[in-house]
Design an enzyme around this catalytic site. Structure first.
Site, PDB file in Angstrom:
ATOM      1  N   HIS A 110       0.851  -1.189   0.000  1.00 36.97           N
ATOM      2  CA  HIS A 110       0.000   0.000   0.000  1.00 36.97           C
ATOM      3  C   HIS A 110       0.893   1.248   0.000  1.00 36.97           C
ATOM      4  O   HIS A 110       1.826   1.335   0.795  1.00 36.97           O
ATOM      5  CB  HIS A 110      -0.887  -0.004   1.245  1.00 36.97           C
ATOM      6  CG  HIS A 110      -1.795   1.188   1.310  1.00 36.97           C
ATOM      7  ND1 HIS A 110      -2.898   1.319   0.485  1.00 36.97           N
ATOM      8  CD2 HIS A 110      -1.750   2.312   2.060  1.00 36.97           C
ATOM      9  CE1 HIS A 110      -3.495   2.465   0.740  1.00 36.97           C
ATOM     10  NE2 HIS A 110      -2.821   3.088   1.688  1.00 36.97           N
ATOM     11  N   SER A 137       3.941   0.729   2.575  1.00 34.85           N
ATOM     12  CA  SER A 137       3.883  -0.301   3.613  1.00 34.85           C
ATOM     13  C   SER A 137       3.532  -1.639   2.981  1.00 34.85           C
ATOM     14  O   SER A 137       2.718  -1.702   2.060  1.00 34.85           O
ATOM     15  CB  SER A 137       2.791   0.021   4.640  1.00 34.85           C
ATOM     16  OG  SER A 137       2.949   1.310   5.190  1.00 34.85           O
ATOM     17  N   ASP A 146      -6.633  -2.298   4.330  1.00 35.64           N
ATOM     18  CA  ASP A 146      -5.309  -1.702   4.587  1.00 35.64           C
ATOM     19  C   ASP A 146      -5.020  -1.613   6.085  1.00 35.64           C
ATOM     20  O   ASP A 146      -4.259  -0.750   6.532  1.00 35.64           O
ATOM     21  CB  ASP A 146      -5.192  -0.304   3.952  1.00 35.64           C
ATOM     22  CG  ASP A 146      -5.370  -0.340   2.435  1.00 35.64           C
ATOM     23  OD1 ASP A 146      -4.954  -1.329   1.816  1.00 35.64           O
ATOM     24  OD2 ASP A 146      -5.939   0.622   1.880  1.00 35.64           O
TER      25      ASP A 146
HETATM   26  C1  GRF Z   1       1.224   0.598  -6.486  1.00 33.53           C
HETATM   27  O1  GRF Z   1       1.459   1.924  -6.196  1.00 33.53           O
HETATM   28  C2  GRF Z   1       0.664  -0.111  -5.278  1.00 33.53           C
HETATM   29  O2  GRF Z   1       1.199   0.336  -4.079  1.00 33.53           O
HETATM   30  C3  GRF Z   1      -0.779   0.280  -5.372  1.00 33.53           C
HETATM   31  O3  GRF Z   1      -1.081   0.212  -6.731  1.00 33.53           O
HETATM   32  C4  GRF Z   1       0.112   0.446  -7.485  1.00 33.53           C
HETATM   33  C5  GRF Z   1       0.290  -0.727  -8.376  1.00 33.53           C
HETATM   34  O4  GRF Z   1       1.292  -0.548  -9.318  1.00 33.53           O
HETATM   35  N1  GRF Z   1      -1.593  -0.531  -4.515  1.00 33.53           N
HETATM   36  P1  GRF Z   1       1.762  -1.753 -10.252  1.00 33.53           P
HETATM   37  O5  GRF Z   1       0.507  -2.341 -10.891  1.00 33.53           O
HETATM   38  O6  GRF Z   1       2.458  -2.769  -9.394  1.00 33.53           O
HETATM   39  O7  GRF Z   1       2.670  -1.130 -11.252  1.00 33.53           O
END
Ligand code: GRF
Length: 220
Positions: A110, A137, A146
């Site tokens: 997250h 995190s 979360d």
């Molecule tokens: C990341 O920022 C993750 O923390 C959030 O969604 C985004 C996903 O990016 N939950 P990716 O699909 O891994 O490029």
């Protein structure tokens, strides 16, 4: 013995790519049992296919309820032999019966320093609050969105003039290192969850572990 993992994705898949790259470089003792998505057009699925990883796309609209969708999805996850589920940009809330069944065996990344900014638009909320620090995190998943026990965090400074995009971009690189380090620690048996607490090398932690400069986890 490498740990079989399933990765759930909804979009781009850069965190998935970081895991795959680390695995292929011999730096992560896991095998990829399944990559599954709620979006058939997720770029992450194409990444997995390109690396010969089994994939699955299920459309939530074809199920009568969240519970039925999640039961079908996680029946496939279990059948894949995965022993750890990694939510890497997976944008759906998961049914509480499923999170209970997979407690201690499912993690999420997250983009905030939890417990701050659960939910969406974390970068925007950091800027609005004029925080000087931001981060990501990795936590064990509970029924609380979360809200499960935090394993580790990566920190970045907020710079004057930062935008949502610049924060997101700077944080993403750290997310990749953090997620790989956490999966590695679980696969090696260094990290586990017991009774709702995170244990690291045989002891419960009182604060999240921290991603150090070398990409390793350290006690805060
Ligand atoms: C990341 O920022 C993750 O923390 C959030 O969604 C985004 C996903 O990016 N939950 P990716 O699909 O891994 O490029």
């Amino acid at each position: 013995m490498p740990l079989p993992i399933a990765v759930l994705v909804s979009g781009r898949g850069s965190n998935l790519a970081a895991l795959i790259d680390a695995g292929e470089a011999g730096k992560l003792p896991v095998t990829f049992a399944l990559v599954a998505s709620d979006k058939a057009d997720a770029a992450a699925l194409r990444k997995a296919e390109a690396h010969g990883i089994p994939t699955l796309a299920l459309d939530p609209k074809t199920f009568a309820s969240r519970r039925e969708f999640d039961e079908a999805l996680f029946a496939n996850v279990a059948a894949s032999g995965a022993q750890l589920v990694v939510l890497a940009g997976y944008m759906r809330i998961i049914d509480a019966a499923v999170t209970a069944e997979w407690a201690g065996r499912m993690i999420n990344i997250h983009p905030s320093l939890l417990p701050k900014y659960r939910g969406l638009h974390t970068h925007r909320r950091v800027l609005k609050a004029r925080d000087i620090e931001h981060g990501a995190s990795v936590h064990f998943v509970s029924a609380d969105l979360d809200g499960g026990p935090v394993i580790a965090q990566a920190h970045i400074d907020v710079h004057p003039g930062d935008s949502e995009d610049s924060l997101a971009e700077r944080l993403l690189h750290k997310e990749h290192l953090l997620l790989v380090a956490c999966v590695d620690a679980i696969a090696r048996g260094d990290v586990c969850e017991r009774s709702g607490a995170v244990w690291y090398r045989g002891r419960p932690i009182t604060a999240p572990l921290r991603l150090g400069d070398g990409g390793h986890l350290t006690c805060a």
